[in-house]
Scaffold this active site. Structure first.
Site, PDB file in Angstrom:
ATOM      1  CB  ILE A 134     -31.742  -9.532 -25.398  1.00  0.00           C
ATOM      2  CG1 ILE A 134     -31.516  -7.827 -25.616  1.00  0.00           C
ATOM      3  CG2 ILE A 134     -30.159  -9.606 -26.351  1.00  0.00           C
ATOM      4  CD1 ILE A 134     -30.464  -7.338 -25.569  1.00  0.00           C
ATOM      5  N   PRO A 135     -32.959 -12.922 -25.670  1.00  0.00           N
ATOM      6  CG  PRO A 135     -34.640 -13.468 -26.854  1.00  0.00           C
ATOM      7  CD  PRO A 135     -33.998 -12.127 -26.712  1.00  0.00           C
ATOM      8  CB  CYS A 136     -28.001 -14.745 -25.165  1.00  0.00           C
ATOM      9  SG  CYS A 136     -28.284 -14.766 -22.943  1.00  0.00           S
ATOM     10  CG  HIS A 137     -32.810 -18.194 -23.179  1.00  0.00           C
ATOM     11  ND1 HIS A 137     -33.347 -17.014 -22.934  1.00  0.00           N
ATOM     12  CD2 HIS A 137     -34.253 -18.687 -23.657  1.00  0.00           C
ATOM     13  CE1 HIS A 137     -34.818 -16.636 -23.167  1.00  0.00           C
ATOM     14  NE2 HIS A 137     -34.858 -17.928 -23.447  1.00  0.00           N
TER      15      HIS A 137
END
Length: 352
Positions: A316-319
């Site tokens: 889950i690419p919160c970056h």
């Protein structure tokens, strides 16, 4: 503690070197196998992150570890006292036996002498050691779906309250909450930017975080509460799958992940996470853009909180979420990792 242990890295080097100077003074618990060993154990050495060091056998037993069958860490202690050695052999030969002081008398031992000798040599009494082993058997029965009373009898506890207390000390859970539950399994996954802890059941990934994230202990606590499950070290099909997908991701041959996810959050939080996963690799979005995509144009702060609550890093690419001015904003794994991941994805997506 009997004395102040050296730091973890020093003890790990001693373990790798099989340094005999610590023999009988320091023991290593291996979280991936559940056993504890002498530092001179000839077995294959565990990873640093899978080790816990103790200055007593009692500490190992109380932490839920069992003695290694290869290096037999109890043997040197028993050799100092023939009575201790003989009773340890009885315990190993009859693991299902429910021991009492009357049993010791029938074997020709004075219970008070046995108690003092075991406390002096091992840090806990013979009967305490037997009870901890029985609690472990009861724990296995609960995990297999047995009733609390059946597990209690299997473990040899006449008292239901005593059995509940023993399980609580080992796992921090009440037996009725453990019965028939599928336990979550945790395993370390190595990546080019640091070790990550993956937690999953047989089907889905529940957590994937960098080991040095300050919030990791609280995240594990929340996960246990959300799933009403216990977390033990081990591997599942979901962990095997995410480990393989991460290898491909870091090699630049995979851009999306297919491991099923168990996402614990409110409907709005899950909607934000869905929007995060919709961001194409190599690109970024601002918090306000995510809020708009989730249908809550004014909920920028709520989006930021949902972003920070993400427990499945990279997948889950919160970056990929940055400030409105294009700056890198907070990232639980560290801003240097956020920068690394964005550069990595741009490179393999063919973007500048």
């Amino acid at each position: 503690m009997l004395f102040d242990l050296p730091d973890h890295d020093t003890l790990y080097r001693a373990l790798l070197d099989r340094d005999p100077a610590y023999d009988g003074h320091v023991y290593v618990g291996v979280t991936s196998t559940g056993v504890f060993c002498r530092l001179t154990c000839p077995a294959r050495k565990p990873r640093l992150e899978n080790t816990r060091f103790f200055d007593s056998v009692a500490g190992c037993f109380e932490a839920g570890f069992r003695p290694c069958l290869r290096c037999r860490p109890l043997d040197p202690l028993g050799q100092r006292e023939p009575m201790v050695s003989a009773l340890l052999r009885h315990l190993e030969d009859e693991p299902e036996r429910i021991w009492s002081e009357d049993d010791l008398v029938r074997l020709g031992y004075d219970p008070s002498t046995v108690r003092r000798s075991f406390k002096r040599h091992l840090g806990l009494t013979f009967l305490d050691m037997a009870r901890l082993r029985r609690a472990g058997r009861g724990m296995d029965r609960l995990a297999a779906g047995a009733s609390v009373i059946d597990a209690q009898q299997e473990a040899g506890y006449a008292s239901g309250s005593g059995f509940r207390e023993a399980i609580a000390r080992l796992l921090g859970d009440c037996p009725t909450e453990l019965r028939g539950r599928e336990w979550l399994k945790a395993e370390w996954v190595e990546t080019p930017i640091g070790s990550m802890l993956a937690v999953a059941d047989a089907r889905s990934l529940h957590l994937l975080e960098f080991f040095d994230r300050a919030a990791l202990p609280n995240e594990l606590k929340r996960l246990r509460a959300a799933t009403r499950s216990t977390i033990a070290f081990g591997r599942t099909a979901a962990i095997e799958r995410i480990e393989a997908e991460l290898r491909e991701y870091f090699a630049g041959t995979r851009h999306t992940f297919e491991t099923p996810l168990a996402m614990h959050g409110s409907p709005f939080t899950r909607a934000v996470w869905d929007e995060l996963m919709a961001i194409p690799p190599g690109t970024t979005r601002s918090y306000s853009e995510i809020a708009a995509a989730a249908g809550r144009h004014t909920a920028v702060r709520a989006v930021a909180r949902a972003n920070g609550a993400n427990q499945i890093a990279i997948v889950i690419p919160c970056h990929r979420v940055i400030g409105a001015d294009g700056s890198l904003t907070g990232y639980g794994g560290g801003l240097w990792r956020k920068d690394w991941l964005l550069r990595h994805e741009r490179k393999f997506a063919g973007l500048p």
